[in-house]
Scaffold this active site. Structure first.
Site, mmCIF file in Angstrom:
data_model
loop_
_atom_site.group_PDB
_atom_site.id
_atom_site.type_symbol
_atom_site.label_atom_id
_atom_site.label_comp_id
_atom_site.label_asym_id
_atom_site.label_seq_id
_atom_site.Cartn_x
_atom_site.Cartn_y
_atom_site.Cartn_z
ATOM 1 N N HIS A 144 4.136 3.097 107.391
ATOM 2 C CA HIS A 144 3.292 3.236 108.586
ATOM 3 C C HIS A 144 3.151 1.881 109.292
ATOM 4 C CE1 HIS A 144 2.313 6.699 106.037
ATOM 5 N NE2 HIS A 144 1.856 7.295 107.102
ATOM 6 N N HIS A 163 -1.732 17.161 111.629
ATOM 7 C CA HIS A 163 -2.725 16.137 111.948
ATOM 8 C C HIS A 163 -2.291 15.330 113.160
ATOM 9 C CE1 HIS A 163 -0.091 13.788 109.240
ATOM 10 N NE2 HIS A 163 -0.811 12.671 109.357
ATOM 11 N N HIS A 219 -0.353 12.468 102.274
ATOM 12 C CA HIS A 219 -0.536 11.121 101.715
ATOM 13 C C HIS A 219 -1.664 10.345 102.409
ATOM 14 C CE1 HIS A 219 2.845 9.929 104.736
ATOM 15 N NE2 HIS A 219 1.662 9.847 105.309
ATOM 16 N N GLU A 265 5.590 14.207 110.276
ATOM 17 C CA GLU A 265 5.852 13.744 108.902
ATOM 18 C C GLU A 265 6.440 14.860 108.033
ATOM 19 O OE1 GLU A 265 2.511 10.197 108.396
ATOM 20 O OE2 GLU A 265 2.088 12.135 107.496
HETATM 21 C C1 DHB Z 1 -4.291 9.899 108.042
HETATM 22 C C2 DHB Z 1 -3.208 10.663 107.640
HETATM 23 C C3 DHB Z 1 -1.955 10.080 107.492
HETATM 24 O O1 DHB Z 1 -0.814 10.768 107.144
HETATM 25 C C4 DHB Z 1 -1.791 8.732 107.700
HETATM 26 O O2 DHB Z 1 -0.581 8.198 107.481
HETATM 27 C C5 DHB Z 1 -2.863 7.955 108.129
HETATM 28 C C6 DHB Z 1 -4.116 8.537 108.285
HETATM 29 C C7 DHB Z 1 -5.659 10.495 108.192
HETATM 30 O O3 DHB Z 1 -5.807 11.725 108.145
HETATM 31 O O4 DHB Z 1 -6.622 9.750 108.336
HETATM 32 FE FE FE Z 2 1.058 9.336 107.254
#
Ligand code: DHB
Ligand code: FE
Length: 280
Positions: free
Chosen positions: A59, A193, A12, A240
């Protein structure tokens, strides 16, 4: 009787929403990502349910460090796109399903999962970006959405095991609703990530690939994965992915993979996407 007809998992990433909103989807950086969702939009048009139970995380947008519920269900009529610092996304207001949401709350709480009831909630990229990826840019979303928020931003998040069991409870809740409704369950976020610290930018394609394989064919075992493994292998925001286990827990043991897609990079994130239907 209502029924779960399919499950969808997707990352997302907020930059995906910005690319859509700013007309950049055909640019060289973004085109391969959006190509991977073309089939998904066609499938969604052909299999559009009445309601999506959309599992996502807030978030620190509508919740903040003052109060973060572990599991929260949105029971309101409408959910406005949130202002995450640069104005709300130019996407339609999300229409909820208060009757089904209230029924799910009652059923799931009676099954010993304590949900926080939320009657006012603005929804951030965690919810609106998956809708954009699957539904494009309509003037009105083609489906009602029940936001289901999970804490993955403040330690301790729930275990993967509990998320998987919660998915099964959600399925029982949906199937005990009297109205004849097609319901999909979506899990969002991930894949590997890390947005912070010395390992920012971490991607782990090997681990992500195994996660996708196991989510499809051995979710009971995958659900035992401890938090520490997500952190070490998929980065601090890789946690997540426990939300995908809620989606998977709401489906049958055996599923049919309608679509599978994996793409790096999108912003800081490895984008994963699955469409799963219950196997007969
Ligand atoms: C990014 C990915 C995420 O899941 C998020 O909530 C905020 C930023 C990103 O890759 O920039
Ligand atoms: Fe996220």
């Amino acid at each position: 009787m209502a029924r779960i007809t399919a499950g969808v998992a997707t990352s997302h990433v907020p930059a995906i929403g910005a690319a859509i909103d700013q007309g950049k989807t055909a640019e060289a950086y973004w085109a391969p990502l959006f190509a991977g969702f073309e089939r998904s939009r066609t499938w969604m048009r052909e299999h559009c349910p009445d309601v999506v139970v959309l599992v996502y995380n807030d978030h620190a947008t509508s919740f903040n460090l003052d109060i973060i519920p572990t599991f929260a269900i949105g029971c309101a009529e409408h959910f406005a796109p949130a202002d995450e610092g640069w104005g709300p996304r130019p996407v339609p207001v999300v229409e909820g399903h208060p009757e089904l949401a209230s029924h799910i709350a009652q059923s799931v709480i009676e099954q010993d999962f304590d949900l926080t009831i939320v009657n006012r909630l603005d929804v951030d990229h965690g919810l609106t970006v998956p809708l954009s990826l699957l539904c494009g840019q309509p003037t009105q979303w083609p489906v009602r959405v029940i936001p289901f928020a999970v804490n993955v931003v403040l330690y301790p998040p729930p275990s993967g095991r509990r998320c998987f069991a919660l998915g099964a409870a959600l399925r029982r809740a949906v199937e005990s609703f009297d109205d004849d409704l097609d319901v999909q369950i979506w899990g969002t976020g991930g894949m590997s990530h890390q947005l912070q610290g010395p390992r920012a930018g971490l991607i782990n394609r090997r681990w992500d690939t195994q996660f996708l394989d196991r989510l499809i064919s051995d979710p009971d075992d995958l659900a035992q994965t401890p938090h520490l493994e997500y952190l070490q292998e998929a980065g601090s925001e890789g946690i997540e992915l426990i939300m995908w286990l809620i989606m998977r827990g709401a489906l049958s043991r055996r599923v049919r993979t309608v679509h599978r897609f994996y793409h790096v990079p999108a912003s800081n994130t490895a984008v994963g996407h699955l469409i799963l239907e219950n196997a007969p």
